[in-house]
Design an enzyme around this catalytic site. Structure first.
Site, mmCIF file in Angstrom:
data_model
loop_
_atom_site.group_PDB
_atom_site.id
_atom_site.type_symbol
_atom_site.label_atom_id
_atom_site.label_comp_id
_atom_site.label_asym_id
_atom_site.label_seq_id
_atom_site.Cartn_x
_atom_site.Cartn_y
_atom_site.Cartn_z
ATOM 1 N N ASP A 100 0.862 -1.189 0.000
ATOM 2 C CA ASP A 100 0.000 0.000 0.000
ATOM 3 C C ASP A 100 0.902 1.244 0.000
ATOM 4 O OD1 ASP A 100 -3.000 0.893 0.487
ATOM 5 O OD2 ASP A 100 -1.846 1.953 2.016
ATOM 6 N N HIS A 277 -7.041 -6.657 -0.979
ATOM 7 C CA HIS A 277 -6.004 -5.648 -0.800
ATOM 8 C C HIS A 277 -5.010 -6.006 0.305
ATOM 9 C CE1 HIS A 277 -4.114 -1.744 -0.952
ATOM 10 N NE2 HIS A 277 -4.361 -1.552 0.342
#
Length: 298
Positions: A100, A277
């Site tokens: 991320d 994610h």
């Protein structure tokens, strides 16, 4: 994981370490809203394979320093933290693995301070070349005011909304938006890959710190665009790995194809089936296998 505080770049980082005195150093950089704890399945695997591992709570998160000024979270400062960490650990360079925002920072470190990065692995977020104009107006025009990164820009707004019910914020399956913030209701069920005890670690940390430190990373996106003008044409030339989850929504607006021609030694691009994610927590065995394969080839 053993933890200690390390002075770096004018702040203090809380750093989790294993394998001191062993092989090459691997630095694990987490994203938002996470902690060094998000690497709890990778640290022992990498250490057992002979690597020295350091996983910091990044600036603004967990038990690391969280300066008040928004400008304290620009890419120059954040890269300075990682260089300062290397200096404190008496290392000229390291292998950087990021997820991320941590991935974005690892890619930027590779072009801003190439001598400090032996190799780089980005999870979820690919290297993205500098945009032709400031990114936030582009996002606002194409993705709307309620796109989460645009919504995050006004100081105090998302901070208050995300902190109102930390458990709900951390377990939501939807994008954080103004519409999401205005809805009532109980927190969603925790995802199956996160135990109650693991979730408690995150809830305790963000109830204590709030989310402002992490949100300030987003509030420097346009400032970062300005600060990186001089290195806009640099490529990532170190050995590189990109890994993402098949269901990661970031793939829709940050496609891996953007790296073509910009990451010149991309060894592998891995898509983990069924993963979203939070890939290194959802599918730790697959991620560990890919990382160890990449590291073993260096």
């Amino acid at each position: 994981m053993p933890e200690r505080r390390i002075a770096a770049n004018g702040i203090e980082l809380s750093v989790h370490e294993e394998g001191e005195g062993q092989g090459p150093l691997v630095v694990l950089c987490h994203g938002f809203p996470e902690l060094a704890y998000s690497w709890r399945r990778q640290v022992p695997a990498l250490s057992a394979a002979g690597f020295r591992v350091a996983a910091p709570d990044m600036r603004g998160f967990g038990r690391s320093s969280a300066p008040h000024e928004v400008e304290a979270y620009d890419v120059v400062s954040l890269c300075g933290d990682l260089c300062g960490l290397l200096d404190a650990l008496e290392q000229e360079s390291a292998i950087f693995v990021g997820h991320d925002w941590g991935a974005s920072l690892a890619w930027q470190l590779a072009v801003m301070h190439p001598e400090r990065v032996r190799a780089v692995a980005g999870l979820s977020v690919p290297f993205v070349p500098r945009a032709p104009a400031p990114p936030i107006p582009i996002m606002r025009r194409h993705l709307g005011e309620d796109f989460y990164i645009v919504w995050f820009q006004q100081p105090g707004v998302a901070d208050t909304a995300l902190a109102r019910d930390v458990r709900r914020t951390l377990t939501t399956h939807r994008q954080w938006t103004a519409r999401w913030a205005d809805e009532d209701g109980p927190a969603p069920e925790r995802p199956p890959w996160l135990s109650e005890g693991e979730l408690d670690v995150y809830v305790e940390a963000f109830e204590r710190t709030g989310f402002t430190g992490g949100l300030n990373w987003y509030r420097n996106i346009d400032r970062n665009w300005e600060l990186t003008e001089a290195i806009a044409e640099r490529r990532v030339e170190q050995p590189a790995l990109f890994l993402t989850g098949e269901r990661d929504p970031v793939r829709r607006f940050m496609p891996a194809e953007a790296m073509r021609g910009w990451v010149t030694d991309l060894r592998r691009a891995v898509v983990v089936p069924g993963a979203g994610h939070w890939v290194q927590q959802e599918e730790p065995e697959a991620v560990n296998a890919a990382l160890l394969d990449f590291l073993g080839g260096l």
